[in-house]
Design a protein around this motif. Structure first.
Motif, mmCIF file in Angstrom:
data_model
loop_
_atom_site.group_PDB
_atom_site.id
_atom_site.type_symbol
_atom_site.label_atom_id
_atom_site.label_comp_id
_atom_site.label_asym_id
_atom_site.label_seq_id
_atom_site.Cartn_x
_atom_site.Cartn_y
_atom_site.Cartn_z
ATOM 1 N N THR A 384 115.306 -28.874 19.557
ATOM 2 C CA THR A 384 115.005 -29.631 20.773
ATOM 3 C C THR A 384 115.684 -30.991 20.695
ATOM 4 O OG1 THR A 384 112.938 -30.432 19.791
ATOM 5 C CG2 THR A 384 112.819 -28.453 21.151
ATOM 6 N N ASP A 385 116.098 -31.494 21.857
ATOM 7 C CA ASP A 385 116.841 -32.755 21.961
ATOM 8 C C ASP A 385 118.061 -32.733 21.036
ATOM 9 O OD1 ASP A 385 115.044 -33.789 23.807
ATOM 10 O OD2 ASP A 385 113.706 -34.500 22.229
ATOM 11 N N PHE A 386 118.795 -31.659 21.132
ATOM 12 C CA PHE A 386 119.960 -31.434 20.268
ATOM 13 C C PHE A 386 121.121 -32.324 20.714
ATOM 14 C CE2 PHE A 386 123.999 -29.128 19.786
ATOM 15 C CZ PHE A 386 124.023 -28.928 18.413
ATOM 16 N N GLN A 387 121.806 -32.946 19.737
ATOM 17 C CA GLN A 387 123.004 -33.739 20.019
ATOM 18 C C GLN A 387 123.918 -33.692 18.795
ATOM 19 O OE1 GLN A 387 122.280 -37.639 21.570
ATOM 20 N NE2 GLN A 387 124.386 -37.939 22.239
ATOM 21 N N ILE A 388 125.202 -33.456 19.051
ATOM 22 C CA ILE A 388 126.170 -33.324 17.964
ATOM 23 C C ILE A 388 127.504 -33.879 18.426
ATOM 24 C CG2 ILE A 388 126.941 -31.001 18.588
ATOM 25 C CD1 ILE A 388 127.056 -30.371 15.578
#
Length: 456
Positions: A384-388
């Motif tokens: 959840t709330d993934f950012q890369i």
């Protein structure tokens, strides 16, 4: 004349019913938050918390509480506040906000230290008001009202169910006190009750909710000048992102508010092991290149065995857009040195000068999964709330995010459809009122009556 009056009365009654239905719909639109935590672990799966904008109904809330009562302790503490809204937490606390002078220090510490916790920002307030009756029927006992005078006399038994009810006021009876002062006082009562339970060393499950929503006007003076204004698709990160390489100029950044994997249908939370000061993950096996990158995260002890998670990233030039795009095309799980479990990623792509973010990345088919498992569905991934970001990284801050959500999100569609329905009801009712007509001739009791010839 009688027929005209009857038709007019019928139309007025129909219009009144439509207005009453509209008022009932508006009344049911109120939501209250519900927070639950327990001294026993693994009571709620990572999927228990709904996505943003979802209002938990009475049936869904009963299913969540039923799971906790069946698998958790039967000593239940119900903290019932007169009025409470999620705006209380965002304005005065750090449960949903991030304020150093929080009005809920005891509540926040309890949620952070609990092995299991559940945060529901929006619960239908009719469903929340039915929680005491549900707990009474489920446990088969009457609630025991607890206050500060009877707090020291608590004697509980782990083998005997107990339902403790603590009523917390909002502003009733204390109009001279500001809402933040009342909430702070309630949090102190909560801390005293929790201290008494911990002193008894009795396992328990605590639930905090309210009977009605409150109306909170946020105090702008409490906010820093740089926080005032609109922030679009921007989150306040409480932990720094995972970087590779560590201790040097980062080339890959990865962050999530929840990072969990399921191995043989058993969930393991990797969030605290991946991010923050207590992180124990190693990324020495990662590598970067102009055309491909690899983020390899190794965990020494997950469920008694080692776990390796690999993010395979590639960087390609698309001639149509005349720019490079990176994409996370493969996720691998290797548990205990066995064969890797592959998840094919789709739509996780962004320009190389941007980062990629998404509120939910999972392998569950029912949630529009961005990760597709190869064969074995006993392995699952939930982020959840993934950012890369794997290219053009500058320091420990992500670049502008390319979000996976479209402009017309489910919340926007719900708002548009609801507005259209209400406009249609209003237009229909207005048309009925405007179409009322009166007869141009009436019966005159003093003159000759109107005669209508009958023909056979």
């Amino acid at each position: 004349m009688a027929l005209l009056r009857e038709a007019t009365g019928r139309r007025r009654r129909l219009l009144l019913l439509l207005l009453l239905a509209l008022a009932a719909a508006v009344a049911r639109a109120g939501q209250v938050p519900l927070l639950a935590w327990s001294s026993r672990s693994a009571l709620w799966s990572p999927l228990a918390a709904p996505h943003e904008g979802h209002v938990v109904t009475e049936t869904q809330l009963a299913a969540l509480l039923d799971t906790a009562l069946n698998n958790g302790p039967h000593n239940v503490l119900l903290l019932l506040q007169d009025k409470l809204s999620v705006e209380d937490f965002t304005a005065y606390g750090g449960v949903f906000g991030n304020k150093p002078d929080s009005a809920f220090p005891n509540l926040e510490n309890a949620l952070a230290a609990a092995p299991s916790s559940l945060v529901l920002p929006s619960v239908d307030w009719f469903a929340a008001s039915a929680v005491p009756a549900f707990l009474k029927a489920k446990l088969g006992i009457a609630p025991l009202h607890v206050d500060q005078n009877t707090l020291q006399e608590l004697r509980l038994n782990a083998s005997v169910p107990a339902l403790l009810l603590v009523r917390l006021p909002y502003t009733s009876g204390s109009s001279l006190m500001a809402p933040k002062e009342v909430l702070t006082s309630n949090d102190e009562i909560l801390g005293q009750v929790l201290s008494a339970l911990q002193a008894e060393e009795i396992p328990y499950t605590a639930i905090l909710t309210a009977l009605r929503p409150s109306r909170v006007v946020r105090d702008v003076s409490d906010l820093a000048p740089e926080k005032v204004g609109r922030q679009l698709l921007q989150k306040e990160e409480t932990r720094p992102p995972l970087q590779y390489p560590k201790g040097a100029a980062p080339q890959i950044l990865f962050w999530a508010s929840n990072f969990s994997v399921a191995v043989n249908n058993t969930w393991h939370d990797l969030t605290s092991l991946t991010f923050g000061q207590n992180a124990s993950v190693t990324v020495d096996g990662s590598k970067t290149g102009p055309d491909a990158s690899l983020l390899e995260m190794k965990y020494a002890n997950v469920g008694g065995r080692s776990l390796t998670v690999r993010f395979h990233i590639r960087n390609l030039l698309y001639s149509i857009s005349a720019r490079h795009w990176f994409s996370l095309y493969l996720v691998q799980l290797i548990f205990g040195g066995g064969s890797p479990m592959n998840f094919t990623a789709s739509q996780i792509t962004a320009p190389s000068t941007y980062s990629f973010s998404c509120a939910r990345v999972s392998s569950f088919p029912g949630s529009e999964a961005l990760l597709v498992p190869s064969d074995d569905h006993r392995w699952q991934v939930l982020i959840t709330d993934f950012q890369i970001q794997s290219y053009n990284v500058t320091g420990l801050r992500f670049s502008y995010a390319s979000d996976c959500a479209g402009f017309f999100s489910p919340g926007i569609w719900m708002g548009l459809l609801t507005t259209m329905l209400l406009v249609a009801i209003f237009t229909y009712g207005l048309h009925m009122v405007m179409s009322l007509k009166t007869m141009d001739r009436f019966d005159d009791p003093k003159g000759p009556t109107i005669s209508v010839p009958q023909t056979e």
